[in-house]
Motif scaffolding. Sequence first.
Motif, mmCIF file in Angstrom:
data_model
loop_
_atom_site.group_PDB
_atom_site.id
_atom_site.type_symbol
_atom_site.label_atom_id
_atom_site.label_comp_id
_atom_site.label_asym_id
_atom_site.label_seq_id
_atom_site.Cartn_x
_atom_site.Cartn_y
_atom_site.Cartn_z
ATOM 1 N N MET A 21 39.738 23.329 35.882
ATOM 2 C CA MET A 21 40.294 24.468 35.595
ATOM 3 C C MET A 21 39.624 26.301 36.005
ATOM 4 S SD MET A 21 40.679 23.037 31.259
ATOM 5 C CE MET A 21 41.334 24.886 30.498
ATOM 6 N N GLU A 22 40.025 26.832 36.176
ATOM 7 C CA GLU A 22 39.694 28.034 37.117
ATOM 8 C C GLU A 22 39.778 29.344 36.460
ATOM 9 O OE1 GLU A 22 37.266 30.850 39.085
ATOM 10 O OE2 GLU A 22 37.033 28.795 39.638
ATOM 11 N N ARG A 23 38.532 29.828 35.711
ATOM 12 C CA ARG A 23 38.600 31.203 35.035
ATOM 13 C C ARG A 23 39.241 32.294 36.369
ATOM 14 N NH1 ARG A 23 35.244 36.134 35.754
ATOM 15 N NH2 ARG A 23 34.231 35.015 36.913
ATOM 16 N N LEU A 24 38.662 32.479 37.740
ATOM 17 C CA LEU A 24 39.684 33.040 38.519
ATOM 18 C C LEU A 24 41.302 32.792 38.626
ATOM 19 C CD1 LEU A 24 36.655 33.864 40.508
ATOM 20 C CD2 LEU A 24 38.101 35.229 39.003
ATOM 21 N N GLY A 25 42.161 33.499 39.452
ATOM 22 C CA GLY A 25 43.176 33.157 40.263
ATOM 23 C C GLY A 25 42.992 32.773 41.298
ATOM 24 N N HIS A 26 42.264 31.953 42.092
ATOM 25 C CA HIS A 26 42.170 30.977 42.737
ATOM 26 C C HIS A 26 41.044 30.189 42.845
ATOM 27 C CE1 HIS A 26 38.484 33.271 44.736
ATOM 28 N NE2 HIS A 26 39.497 34.607 43.713
ATOM 29 N N THR A 27 40.596 28.943 43.593
ATOM 30 C CA THR A 27 39.984 28.537 44.112
ATOM 31 C C THR A 27 39.056 29.007 44.577
ATOM 32 O OG1 THR A 27 40.219 26.960 45.067
ATOM 33 C CG2 THR A 27 41.275 26.394 42.757
ATOM 34 N N GLY A 28 37.611 28.308 44.614
ATOM 35 C CA GLY A 28 36.343 28.884 45.705
ATOM 36 C C GLY A 28 35.215 29.540 45.257
ATOM 37 N N GLY A 29 35.301 29.412 44.198
ATOM 38 C CA GLY A 29 34.074 30.483 43.586
ATOM 39 C C GLY A 29 33.639 30.821 44.671
ATOM 40 N N ALA A 30 32.372 30.958 45.109
ATOM 41 C CA ALA A 30 31.577 31.761 45.694
ATOM 42 C C ALA A 30 31.467 31.739 47.835
ATOM 43 C CB ALA A 30 30.031 31.658 46.104
ATOM 44 N N ALA A 31 32.375 30.043 47.667
ATOM 45 C CA ALA A 31 32.613 30.397 48.840
ATOM 46 C C ALA A 31 34.477 30.981 49.097
ATOM 47 C CB ALA A 31 32.404 28.561 48.928
ATOM 48 N N VAL A 32 34.259 31.406 49.194
ATOM 49 C CA VAL A 32 35.872 31.650 49.833
ATOM 50 C C VAL A 32 35.847 32.612 50.788
ATOM 51 C CG1 VAL A 32 36.663 31.721 46.865
ATOM 52 C CG2 VAL A 32 35.596 34.038 47.899
ATOM 53 N N SER A 33 36.823 33.003 51.702
ATOM 54 C CA SER A 33 37.192 33.674 52.498
ATOM 55 C C SER A 33 38.011 35.105 51.718
ATOM 56 C CB SER A 33 37.908 33.523 53.616
ATOM 57 O OG SER A 33 37.204 32.268 54.082
ATOM 58 N N THR A 34 38.412 36.004 52.388
ATOM 59 C CA THR A 34 38.964 36.969 52.003
ATOM 60 C C THR A 34 39.152 38.459 53.076
ATOM 61 O OG1 THR A 34 37.310 37.973 50.945
ATOM 62 C CG2 THR A 34 37.940 37.572 49.386
ATOM 63 N N ARG A 35 40.118 38.644 52.917
ATOM 64 C CA ARG A 35 40.844 39.772 53.499
ATOM 65 C C ARG A 35 39.912 41.568 52.904
ATOM 66 N NH1 ARG A 35 44.499 36.441 53.899
ATOM 67 N NH2 ARG A 35 44.610 35.611 56.643
ATOM 68 N N PRO A 36 39.097 42.020 53.214
ATOM 69 C CA PRO A 36 38.465 43.038 52.229
ATOM 70 C C PRO A 36 38.769 44.528 52.853
ATOM 71 C CG PRO A 36 37.106 41.926 53.593
ATOM 72 C CD PRO A 36 37.466 41.025 53.906
ATOM 73 N N PHE A 37 38.956 44.592 53.906
ATOM 74 C CA PHE A 37 39.422 45.839 54.208
ATOM 75 C C PHE A 37 41.205 45.789 54.581
ATOM 76 C CE2 PHE A 37 35.284 44.708 55.982
ATOM 77 C CZ PHE A 37 34.469 45.029 55.491
ATOM 78 N N ALA A 57 34.765 49.625 61.976
ATOM 79 C CA ALA A 57 35.960 49.841 62.169
ATOM 80 C C ALA A 57 36.456 50.732 60.474
ATOM 81 C CB ALA A 57 36.654 48.679 62.328
ATOM 82 N N TYR A 58 37.630 50.833 61.125
ATOM 83 C CA TYR A 58 37.937 51.957 60.116
ATOM 84 C C TYR A 58 39.710 51.642 58.889
ATOM 85 C CZ TYR A 58 35.006 55.547 60.390
ATOM 86 O OH TYR A 58 33.070 56.519 60.291
ATOM 87 N N ASP A 59 39.245 51.316 57.694
ATOM 88 C CA ASP A 59 41.063 50.248 57.127
ATOM 89 C C ASP A 59 41.406 52.110 56.942
ATOM 90 O OD1 ASP A 59 40.400 52.140 55.301
ATOM 91 O OD2 ASP A 59 39.697 50.285 53.387
ATOM 92 N N ALA A 60 43.139 50.608 57.021
ATOM 93 C CA ALA A 60 44.491 51.558 56.206
ATOM 94 C C ALA A 60 43.816 53.161 55.483
ATOM 95 C CB ALA A 60 45.481 51.158 56.315
ATOM 96 N N GLU A 61 43.144 53.336 55.272
ATOM 97 C CA GLU A 61 42.953 54.873 54.019
ATOM 98 C C GLU A 61 41.662 54.857 54.838
ATOM 99 O OE1 GLU A 61 41.824 52.648 50.483
ATOM 100 O OE2 GLU A 61 43.684 52.152 50.262
#
Length: 517
Positions: A35-51, A435-439
Amino acid sequence: MPHSDAYDAVIVGGGHNGLVAAAYLARAGRRVLLMERLGHTGGAAVSTRPFAGLDARLSRYSYLVSLLPRRIVDDLGLRFSLAKRTVSSYTPAVRGGRPTGLLVDGDTARTRESFARITGSEREYDSWRRFYGMTRRVAERVFPTLTEPLPTREALRARIGDETAWRALFERPLGEAVEAAFEDDLVRGVVLTDALIGTFSHAHDPSLRQNRCFLYHVIGGGTGDWDVPIGGMGALTDALADAARAAGARIATGCEVTAIATDGKTAEVMFRDADGEGLVAARHVLVGAAPRELARLLGDEPPAPPAEGAQLKVNMLLRRLPALRDPDVDPREAFAGTFHIAEGYGDLEAAYGQAAAGKPPSRPPSEIYCHSLTDPSILAPELAREGYQTLTLFGLQTPARLFAGDHDTALAALLEATLELLDAQLAEPIADCLAYDAEGMPCIEAKSPLDLERELRLPGGNIFHRELAFPYAQEGTGRWGVETRHANVLLCGAGAVRGGGVSGIPGHNAAMAVLGR
């Protein structure tokens, strides 16, 4: 989930350790629910597209792997790989009024020459080889024990078989060994950094907090090497989730555990998800959350607050790597390993003293590396072709207390001071390379310990969940170091003995405790 559901094991938290435990137990034929509180698994070991608008997958929190045993990868059949970094570290310096730096890589002659250029003789390099020869021998003996029942203190001491190393790492403040081995301030600082990653301490801390942190940073894999996860950290946790599901474990995301009740033989786990509140029964409950969070779920008296987290994490996406003031090193080499900034021995001590007094360090120490140099797969092909690169910066000696007032202002000021020190090593401002993001926003994000507490529920932002412990049995630690006062409730996260770092070791050990192995 209906009330009647019953499982052999319910695992609370879908970080990498929880996923390891789920995979092992499911492969052993147990009925497992994670059971995971967030909408995805991984906890602190995740990859994201932050930009926004840029396909660059950054390892948002944890970012390198050292402690993951090959045994876990093989046992679970993980489709996951690591890459070695070609350069261990680069530390900029000024000698004779000229920018230069200490480069440590696999070329012995080149590294020896670099030491001689920085320190004026080859003695420091010879000391470096002896010191890290000692830590490697300790690593070769200690690392295999991490997936075995806890040895006693005397058994581990006998296994190491080196009284000088035992005293230096397990009994006396690390600063004594560092100062005995090295004379140069810069070299001493490079060594000490491994004792302070995420740990607020100093070289002569009588608690030996720095020793425990150092030990876990130099024993990984039996070599102490820190490797790059191919595909980013999320590739590891995705592989673990796939392995757990393939073995039959059920994974429920967006499902927050709200309470645990147990009589020591069976347990009930209360939860909340999109459908409302519910309850499941289980023979065992394995908890990947911090011990303080476990006490809250059980309704127990909480343990003393853990030591606060002490790190600044900064993720950047660049259009190109910056040129360096040192004309003799290629930026692609300097940033391929750990690039040390303001991490001389005196710098680290001064930063600790200022932060302990509640003031942000005037010269905040930090270290940087470029993941995409070793693993371009985290960048979309078009970004890689255009020369984009990632930078991961990890700041030291920045405890949570520094952000307790106006958090955003304190974080912005610390980030500015940190980047100014980076700029002092560059031939051009880092801002010119971002770099600069789309915004139209610069591609840089910073996380304080309090951000980690808010986002990941790490108490005080402590990435180890609580104080690290030496990897031997002490009173109350139990056979595997995962036990609690409730016979059927186990820790399977970083708060277990031999926890901390991206290792999967607590998850493995909790599963072994359940299986009676």
